[in-house]
Design an enzyme around this catalytic site. Structure first.
Site, PDB file in Angstrom:
ATOM      1  N   ARG A  89       4.235   3.023  -5.961  1.00  0.00           N
ATOM      2  CA  ARG A  89       3.051   2.988  -4.720  1.00  0.00           C
ATOM      3  C   ARG A  89       4.267   2.645  -3.656  1.00  0.00           C
ATOM      4  O   ARG A  89       5.024   1.761  -3.633  1.00  0.00           O
ATOM      5  CB  ARG A  89       2.102   2.125  -4.938  1.00  0.00           C
ATOM      6  CG  ARG A  89       1.136   1.973  -3.804  1.00  0.00           C
ATOM      7  CD  ARG A  89       0.172   0.832  -3.965  1.00  0.00           C
ATOM      8  NE  ARG A  89      -0.809   0.670  -2.795  1.00  0.00           N
ATOM      9  CZ  ARG A  89      -1.729  -0.219  -2.275  1.00  0.00           C
ATOM     10  NH1 ARG A  89      -1.470  -1.412  -3.251  1.00  0.00           N
ATOM     11  NH2 ARG A  89      -2.242  -0.265  -1.473  1.00  0.00           N
ATOM     12  N   HIS A  90       3.768   3.230  -2.286  1.00  0.00           N
ATOM     13  CA  HIS A  90       4.170   2.866  -1.213  1.00  0.00           C
ATOM     14  C   HIS A  90       4.400   1.201  -1.051  1.00  0.00           C
ATOM     15  O   HIS A  90       3.695   0.514  -1.469  1.00  0.00           O
ATOM     16  CB  HIS A  90       3.855   3.452   0.104  1.00  0.00           C
ATOM     17  CG  HIS A  90       2.363   3.048   0.281  1.00  0.00           C
ATOM     18  ND1 HIS A  90       1.872   1.915   0.654  1.00  0.00           N
ATOM     19  CD2 HIS A  90       1.266   3.655  -0.125  1.00  0.00           C
ATOM     20  CE1 HIS A  90       0.616   1.792   0.483  1.00  0.00           C
ATOM     21  NE2 HIS A  90      -0.009   2.785   0.131  1.00  0.00           N
ATOM     22  N   GLY A  91       5.318   0.717  -0.216  1.00  0.00           N
ATOM     23  CA  GLY A  91       5.373  -0.606   0.240  1.00  0.00           C
ATOM     24  C   GLY A  91       4.335  -1.252   1.001  1.00  0.00           C
ATOM     25  O   GLY A  91       3.607  -0.297   1.492  1.00  0.00           O
ATOM     26  N   ALA A 399       3.749  -1.565  -3.498  1.00  0.00           N
ATOM     27  CA  ALA A 399       5.139  -1.308  -4.182  1.00  0.00           C
ATOM     28  C   ALA A 399       5.056  -1.225  -5.835  1.00  0.00           C
ATOM     29  O   ALA A 399       5.927  -1.628  -6.532  1.00  0.00           O
ATOM     30  CB  ALA A 399       6.428  -2.316  -3.845  1.00  0.00           C
TER      31      ALA A 399
END
Ligand SMILES: *[C@@H]1O[C@H](CO)[C@@H](O)[C@H](O)[C@H]1NC(C)=O
Ligand SMILES: *[C@@H]1O[C@H](CO)[C@@H](O)[C@H](O)[C@H]1NC(C)=O
Ligand SMILES: *[C@@H]1O[C@H](CO)[C@@H](O)[C@H](O)[C@H]1NC(C)=O
Length: 475
Positions: A89-91, A399
């Site tokens: 997952r994106h930060g 994240a």
């Protein structure tokens, strides 16, 4: 979250217990003493939790691999990792435009208030620094999340994340995911080559792949039955009107000296999210946090989890079925790596790094049967679900990462023991739901998921016209 540090911090770290002393002094180094209000709530931020919440040792050392019991990977003497697939997952991100607009609305409400009211006045003076164009983009802290994750993974899997390897990068088309991929490359570059070097990995191609990373957008049945269906979230809507939420609303209205009719669950949730964003993005204890007690936070966490449950989790079967396409892609590459290994060929995709969303990871985990409670999460079983497994803050914080590791084992007793798989969630081994073990023979795994592998086809599952429109897919 019981393991989370620290409650009210003492002014001086004079606590006798050695461990506590260490934690306190390090926590003070990382953050001012006044952090205690935010950190007593931070275990309840759901999908807006910082990654450090699930691995608190990272607050002290962002490159630490954690306590030894996190490192139960198969011994490298007997088993070599052949392939690593990470879904990341994106930060940490900024609030979305919609969230920023709601916050402005709440902020203006407080600014327009004339009654003397200390808490409201303090919040009215708060600097509204979020701009609509920050719209869900990756925050600077989010870049760090990714760089540091890359460096830890390189340290955890030195044989796989090695200088001469081919890395296959893919990302959702969303800016925050593409940026996360770039930041991860930068961290990997640092880990493998010491310094940003001639081979600038940051500029290498990341394949944009929404078919795999945003499968939910492409699944017509999901979009119609759940996403755009105004009644599909009725449990969430009912909880917003329910007694637990009502109590929180009344309390916050009293604190802010506004009539309770001026507030609603969405605005209160916005204030709570602002507390979470300020902690995650700026590492500060925002005055917004002081509105909430831990009990309020539990109610707001449940509201967030209810939505995840009905929109991305076990609530409707199509939520997870729509991720079949990703699940099958994972097995396709495992299968290919095993075939290559058996014929002594080099592994064509030893490292696959894919950047997506909480909405990418959650349905896949549900498809595989993780974090399933005996009873569904509903508007009226808040108390019963206090100890639920389905807590998105523990599963998909910023994240968050789900990693499949395929091993080749030399000293195998038979050919079917040669290939084994482990799964890590947020850098901790995740026991398989069917066995409770943290390692599985590849053949057992394939057998366990045989039905999904053979009978779940994205195009059929997601097609509206061919399936009956009676709502048989509930629960
Ligand atoms: C919307 O959701 C409700 C509740 O699950 C369901 O009964 C209804 O059939 C859905 N509508 C559509 C168009 O899918
Ligand atoms: C739809 O429902 C009918 C009657 O319940 C059933 O006979 C049929 O097999 C169903 N079709 C599909 C594609 O599930
Ligand atoms: C499907 O929906 C249509 C229109 O909403 C309705 O006329 C039809 O009877 C429904 N079919 C089933 C099997 O429920």
């Amino acid at each position: 979250m019981a393991s989370y540090c620290c409650g009210p911090l003492p002014g001086r770290p004079s606590v006798p217990l050695l461990l506590l002393l260490l934690r306190v002094s390090l926590a003070q180094k990382a953050a001012p003493v006044s952090m205690s209000a935010a950190t007593s709530l931070s275990g309840y931020f759901g999908t807006k939790s910082r990654y450090e919440e699930v691995n608190p040792y990272l607050l002290q050392d962002p490159l630490s691999l954690g306590p030894p019991d996190h490192r139960l990977l198969l011994p490298s003497a007997a088993c070599t990792p052949l392939q690593l697939r990470a879904l990341i997952r994106h930060g940490t991100r900024f609030p979305t435009e919609k969230q920023i607009r709601k916050l402005s609305q709440l902020h203006r409400l407080l600014q327009s208030q004339e009654r003397p009211c200390p808490v409201a006045q303090q919040l009215a003076r708060w600097d509204m620094w979020y701009q609509p164009d920050m719209d869900g983009r990756l925050a600077p802290k989010g870049r760090l999340d990714m760089e540091q994750l890359a460096r830890r993974l390189a340290a955890r899997f030195p044989g796989l994340l090695a200088p001469q390897r081919r890395f296959a990068f893919a990302s959702s088309s969303k800016h925050r995911c593409v940026e996360s991929s770039a930041a991860f490359r930068k961290g990997l570059q640092l880990a493998l080559h010491g310094q940003p070097s001639a081979r600038d990995m940051e500029n290498e191609e990341t394949e944009i792949n929404d078919k795999l990373m945003r499968f939910f957008d492409h699944c017509e049945k999901f979009v119609t039955r759940v996403e755009k269906n105004t009644t599909a979230m009725y449990q969430v809507d009912a909880f917003k009107q329910g007694p637990e939420m009502k109590r929180v609303l009344e309390k916050i209205a009293a604190t802010l000296c506004v009539p309770v009719r001026d507030l609603n669950a969405d605005l209160v949730q916005t204030a709570f999210f602002t507390c979470s964003f300020e902690l995650a993005i700026k590492n500060v204890n925002s005055p917004w946090c002081s509105l909430f007690s831990e009990d309020d936070a539990k109610v707001l966490e449940y509201l967030n989890d209810l939505k995840q449950y009905w929109k991305r989790g076990y609530g409707y079967e199509i939520n997870s079925r729509s991720s079949c396409i990703l699940f099958q892609d994972i097995f396709k590459h495992l299968e290919k790596a095993i075939a290559e290994s058996k014929s002594s060929m080099p592994i064509s995709s030893p490292v696959i790094l894919q950047f997506g969303h909480a909405e990418t990871l959650q349905p896949l985990l549900v498809l595989m049967g993780f974090f399933k409670d005996k009873e569904p999460l509903t508007a009226n079983n808040y108390k019963k679900q206090l100890h639920r497994k389905f807590r998105s803050g523990h599963i998909v914080p910023y994240a968050s990462n789900l990693i499949f590791v395929l091993y080749h084992c030399d000293q195998a007793k038979g050919p079917e023991e040669e290939y084994q798989v482990q799964i890590l969630l947020n850098e901790k081994l995740l026991p398989f739901p069917h066995s409770g073990k943290t390692v599985s023979l590849y053949t057992d795994l394939k057998n366990h998921y045989k039905d999904i592998l053979q009978n779940c086809h994205f195009s059929e599952e997601c097609e509206l016209s061919k399936t009956n429109n009676t709502s048989t897919d509930e629960l």
